[in-house]
Design an enzyme around this catalytic site. Structure first.
Site, PDB file in Angstrom:
ATOM      1  N   CYS A  73      67.422  67.793   9.680  1.00  0.00           N
ATOM      2  CA  CYS A  73      67.139  66.315   8.819  1.00  0.00           C
ATOM      3  C   CYS A  73      66.845  66.398   7.481  1.00  0.00           C
ATOM      4  CB  CYS A  73      65.946  66.001   9.817  1.00  0.00           C
ATOM      5  SG  CYS A  73      65.032  64.330   9.142  1.00  0.00           S
ATOM      6  N   CYS A 107      63.753  64.812   6.309  1.00  0.00           N
ATOM      7  CA  CYS A 107      62.610  65.827   6.525  1.00  0.00           C
ATOM      8  C   CYS A 107      62.551  66.982   5.453  1.00  0.00           C
ATOM      9  CB  CYS A 107      62.863  66.453   7.725  1.00  0.00           C
ATOM     10  SG  CYS A 107      62.813  65.332   9.094  1.00  0.00           S
TER      11      CYS A 107
END
Length: 106
Positions: A31, A34
């Site tokens: 991600c 993230c």
């Protein structure tokens, strides 16, 4: 540097017993957002040490915990107080905005 707990099924419930509020960062290695939020969470762990416990939960490895908290997209930051959700932050945001959201729950 403040200690950040890597949560899993065997240690997650112990976090719910913490006296301090707990910030759980739900993330995954693939991600991009993230990876943008992760160093900010690390800085916040240092800055709010003694006021906040910080934990990270890899949703790929801990799908049961993510499902338990209804995490549908990542990054999601959940703040728990007394074992109950006090605030939820979804998506990447700049550090000042993230701190503002966290402070609301402290």
């Amino acid at each position: 540097m403040a200690a950040i707990t890597e949560v899993n099924a065997s240690n997650f419930d112990s976090l719910l017993q913490e006296q301090l509020p707990v910030l759980v960062d739900f993330w995954a290695p693939w991600c991009g957002p993230c990876r943008m939020v992760s160093p900010i969470v690390d800085q916040i762990a240092d800055e709010l040490a003694g006021r906040l416990v910080v934990a990270k939960c890899n949703v790929d490895e801990n799908q049961d915990i993510a499902m338990r908290y209804g995490v549908m997209s990542i990054p999601t930051l959940v703040i728990l107080k007394g074992g109950a959700e006090a605030n939820r932050i979804v998506g990447a945001m700049p550090k000042p905005k993230l701190l503002e959201e966290i402070e609301k729950a402290l």
